[in-house]
Design an enzyme around this catalytic site. Structure first.
Site, PDB file in Angstrom:
ATOM      1  N   ASP A 180     135.110 -35.721  39.683  1.00 39.65           N
ATOM      2  CA  ASP A 180     134.193 -34.776  39.039  1.00 39.65           C
ATOM      3  C   ASP A 180     132.880 -35.486  38.733  1.00 39.65           C
ATOM      4  O   ASP A 180     132.635 -36.589  39.212  1.00 39.65           O
ATOM      5  CB  ASP A 180     134.834 -34.082  37.826  1.00 39.65           C
ATOM      6  N   ILE A 181     132.025 -34.821  37.974  1.00 42.55           N
ATOM      7  CA  ILE A 181     130.688 -35.358  37.750  1.00 42.55           C
ATOM      8  C   ILE A 181     130.736 -36.676  36.954  1.00 42.55           C
ATOM      9  O   ILE A 181     129.847 -37.507  37.077  1.00 42.55           O
ATOM     10  CB  ILE A 181     129.800 -34.294  37.053  1.00 42.55           C
ATOM     11  N   CYS A 205     145.067 -18.453  42.109  1.00 43.51           N
ATOM     12  CA  CYS A 205     144.750 -17.920  43.444  1.00 43.51           C
ATOM     13  C   CYS A 205     143.954 -18.872  44.338  1.00 43.51           C
ATOM     14  O   CYS A 205     144.270 -19.012  45.527  1.00 43.51           O
ATOM     15  CB  CYS A 205     144.001 -16.602  43.307  1.00 43.51           C
ATOM     16  N   ARG A 262     136.915 -30.733  39.184  1.00 45.68           N
ATOM     17  CA  ARG A 262     138.111 -30.859  38.346  1.00 45.68           C
ATOM     18  C   ARG A 262     138.132 -29.776  37.278  1.00 45.68           C
ATOM     19  O   ARG A 262     138.546 -30.015  36.149  1.00 45.68           O
ATOM     20  CB  ARG A 262     138.223 -32.264  37.734  1.00 45.68           C
ATOM     21  N   SER A 263     137.712 -28.569  37.627  1.00 47.33           N
ATOM     22  CA  SER A 263     137.749 -27.495  36.639  1.00 47.33           C
ATOM     23  C   SER A 263     139.201 -27.105  36.390  1.00 47.33           C
ATOM     24  O   SER A 263     140.083 -27.342  37.221  1.00 47.33           O
ATOM     25  CB  SER A 263     136.950 -26.288  37.129  1.00 47.33           C
TER      26      SER A 263
HETATM   27  N1  LIG Z   1     136.220 -19.203  46.950  1.00 48.94           N
HETATM   28  C1  LIG Z   1     136.954 -19.020  45.892  1.00 48.94           C
HETATM   29  O1  LIG Z   1     138.011 -18.465  45.957  1.00 48.94           O
HETATM   30  C2  LIG Z   1     136.482 -19.545  44.607  1.00 48.94           C
HETATM   31  C3  LIG Z   1     135.278 -20.166  44.540  1.00 48.94           C
HETATM   32  N2  LIG Z   1     134.833 -20.685  43.377  1.00 48.94           N
HETATM   33  C4  LIG Z   1     133.560 -21.373  43.456  1.00 48.94           C
HETATM   34  O2  LIG Z   1     133.835 -22.771  43.332  1.00 48.94           O
HETATM   35  C5  LIG Z   1     132.798 -23.387  42.621  1.00 48.94           C
HETATM   36  C6  LIG Z   1     133.358 -24.105  41.393  1.00 48.94           C
HETATM   37  O3  LIG Z   1     133.899 -23.167  40.497  1.00 48.94           O
HETATM   38  P1  LIG Z   1     134.553 -23.666  39.122  1.00 48.94           P
HETATM   39  O4  LIG Z   1     135.545 -24.704  39.411  1.00 48.94           O
HETATM   40  O5  LIG Z   1     134.964 -22.435  38.415  1.00 48.94           O
HETATM   41  O6  LIG Z   1     133.249 -24.304  38.432  1.00 48.94           O
HETATM   42  P2  LIG Z   1     133.085 -25.258  37.163  1.00 48.94           P
HETATM   43  O7  LIG Z   1     131.635 -25.239  36.857  1.00 48.94           O
HETATM   44  O8  LIG Z   1     134.074 -24.904  36.123  1.00 48.94           O
HETATM   45  O9  LIG Z   1     133.495 -26.718  37.705  1.00 48.94           O
HETATM   46  C7  LIG Z   1     132.687 -27.478  38.562  1.00 48.94           C
HETATM   47  C8  LIG Z   1     133.327 -28.837  38.826  1.00 48.94           C
HETATM   48  O10 LIG Z   1     132.513 -29.568  39.754  1.00 48.94           O
HETATM   49  C9  LIG Z   1     132.269 -30.870  39.239  1.00 48.94           C
HETATM   50  N3  LIG Z   1     130.978 -31.356  39.707  1.00 48.94           N
HETATM   51  C10 LIG Z   1     129.752 -30.835  39.460  1.00 48.94           C
HETATM   52  N4  LIG Z   1     128.811 -31.589  40.044  1.00 48.94           N
HETATM   53  C11 LIG Z   1     129.433 -32.602  40.673  1.00 48.94           C
HETATM   54  C12 LIG Z   1     129.008 -33.709  41.440  1.00 48.94           C
HETATM   55  N5  LIG Z   1     127.729 -33.922  41.694  1.00 48.94           N
HETATM   56  N6  LIG Z   1     129.926 -34.549  41.922  1.00 48.94           N
HETATM   57  C13 LIG Z   1     131.242 -34.350  41.683  1.00 48.94           C
HETATM   58  N7  LIG Z   1     131.705 -33.318  40.971  1.00 48.94           N
HETATM   59  C14 LIG Z   1     130.819 -32.459  40.458  1.00 48.94           C
HETATM   60  C15 LIG Z   1     132.316 -30.699  37.743  1.00 48.94           C
HETATM   61  O11 LIG Z   1     132.531 -31.937  37.113  1.00 48.94           O
HETATM   62  C16 LIG Z   1     133.471 -29.707  37.588  1.00 48.94           C
HETATM   63  O12 LIG Z   1     134.703 -30.397  37.635  1.00 48.94           O
HETATM   64  C17 LIG Z   1     131.792 -22.296  42.325  1.00 48.94           C
HETATM   65  O13 LIG Z   1     130.836 -22.291  43.368  1.00 48.94           O
HETATM   66  C18 LIG Z   1     132.619 -21.044  42.340  1.00 48.94           C
HETATM   67  O14 LIG Z   1     131.847 -19.893  42.622  1.00 48.94           O
HETATM   68  C19 LIG Z   1     135.580 -20.650  42.251  1.00 48.94           C
HETATM   69  C20 LIG Z   1     136.780 -20.030  42.225  1.00 48.94           C
HETATM   70  C21 LIG Z   1     137.289 -19.396  43.402  1.00 48.94           C
END
Ligand SMILES: NC(=O)C1=CN([C@@H]2O[C@H](COP(=O)(O)OP(=O)(O)OC[C@H]3O[C@@H](n4cnc5c(N)ncnc54)[C@H](O)[C@@H]3O)[C@@H](O)[C@H]2O)C=CC1
Ligand SMILES: Nc1nc(=O)c2c([nH]1)NC[C@@H]1CN(c3ccc(C(=O)N[C@@H](CCC(=O)O)C(=O)O)cc3)C=[N+]21
Length: 303
Positions: free
Chosen positions: A200-201, A142, A177-178
């Protein structure tokens, strides 16, 4: 040129009427079950937001809060329950390999986020249909799909190019890159012809279609380049870093850039508006629309 701020609600409204009218024609209503097994406040917000918007569209939603140790059994039960049309698990649950196992446990016929290995394989392999006759589309996750719809809405996709090549010539950064958002999103964009820096990080990878390869899919290669090298090259910068302290430095952005944030916190500084041509501060409402569409699609395939 002043920056245009595009709100997710504007994009989501393209889908609302169509979804409502389709639901109103159904005798039994599609029912989504969401499993919340973490204490992520944003997952809870998402659950509330989906609950409200699904109800408005006439769709049924039930949130089941379970300890993560019981999640496997709970998913199996929902898989076997005919009253459940769609299943959504809020991630991250464990934040490691175990999450992939949970994704694969959801029955593909009920997998509203298309995270099961069946759909995942199709996404990464650029195979867009479930059947040979190309009558049933594969389910896409989604949020990646929501970002694609946002980019299409603001004119990033060039429809005068052939289907499957609408992003040719575009350079795009995806900072995240999640497995549930950033990686599938980077793959979708590369499969449509973009050159994608997946950041990613730990490192940066380049996703792009290989014009010499027989397959229609993309390749991923690691690069030693740093964000400060690649961000200035990008026409579109998409961020999803879940930490409030993280800010994409405005000084790195190319003038006229399209900036899109899907994280639940603001990853761009307020000054982004001085540099960007278009700024999309959040996409959540479009995610909910895509969730409704995927639920309807699965329900129609089931019947
Ligand atoms: N608006 C929407 O529809 C959605 C929003 N989200 C939001 O998106 C965000 C991420 O969610 P997920 O991917 O599930 O989280 P996750 O924690 O699984 O992945 C986070 C990603 O960000 C990267 N990252 C972290 N710090 C970094 C940095 N300083 N520099 C570069 N990359 C960095 C990590 O390496 C990882 O790839 C959250 O805030 C979540 O709430 C998630 C899903 C849907
Ligand atoms: N498997 C899985 N898929 C997800 O898509 C997923 C997830 N897990 N875990 C948690 C994050 C977070 N997320 C949001 C989506 C929409 C809004 C949303 O609709 N927000 C509204 C309102 C928010 C408010 O008013 O507080 C808005 O952006 O306007 C928020 C957050 C999806 N996530």
């Amino acid at each position: 040129m002043p920056c245009k701020v595009v709100l997710a609600a504007e994009v989501a409204s393209n889908y609302t009427a169509e979804i409502k009218s389709e639901v109103s024609q159904k005798e039994t209503k599609p029912r989504l079950v969401g499993f919340l097994a973490n204490d992520d406040i944003y997952a809870e917000k998402y659950a509330q937001s989906s609950s409200k918007h699904l109800a408005e569209a006439g769709l049924e939603f039930e949130l089941r809060q379970v300890p993560r140790e019981s999640l496997e059994a709970a998913i199996r039960e929902a898989n076997a329950d005919d009253r459940v049309s769609g299943i959504l698990v809020y991630y991250p649950v464990y934040g490691d390999d175990r999450d992939q196992k949970l994704q694969d446990l959801v029955d593909p016929t009920k997998d509203v986020e298309g995270l099961n290995v069946v759909y995942n394989g199709k996404l990464y392999g650029n195979d867009r249909f479930l059947d040979e006759e190309k009558t049933r589309k594969a389910i896409l996750p989604c949020t990646p799909l929501a970002v694609v719809k946002v980019l299409d809405h603001i004119g990033v996709y060039n429809h005068s190019l052939p289907y499957g090549d609408h992003l040719r010539g575009k350079t795009i950064a995806v900072v995240n890159r999640s497995e549930v958002v950033g990686r599938p999103l980077a793959a979708l964009l590369a499969n449509d012809g973009a050159k994608v820096y997946s950041i990613d990080i730990n490192d940066i990878q380049i996703y792009e279609r290989d014009p010499t390869a027989s397959i229609n899919s993309h390749t991923a290669t690691k690069t030693e380049l740093k964000p400060e090298d690649v961000i200035p090259l990008c026409d579109v910068v998409i961020t999803g870093v879940p930490t409030a302290a993280y800010k994409m430095p405005t000084s790195l952005l190319k003038p006229g850039v399209v900036a899109v944030n899907f994280a639940s916190v603001r990853n761009f500084e307020p000054e982004v508006k001085d540099v960007a041509s278009i700024y999309v501060p959040s996409v959540g409402k479009v995610t909910v629309s895509m969730l409704q569409r995927n639920l309807l699609r699965l329900f129609n395939y089931q019947h």
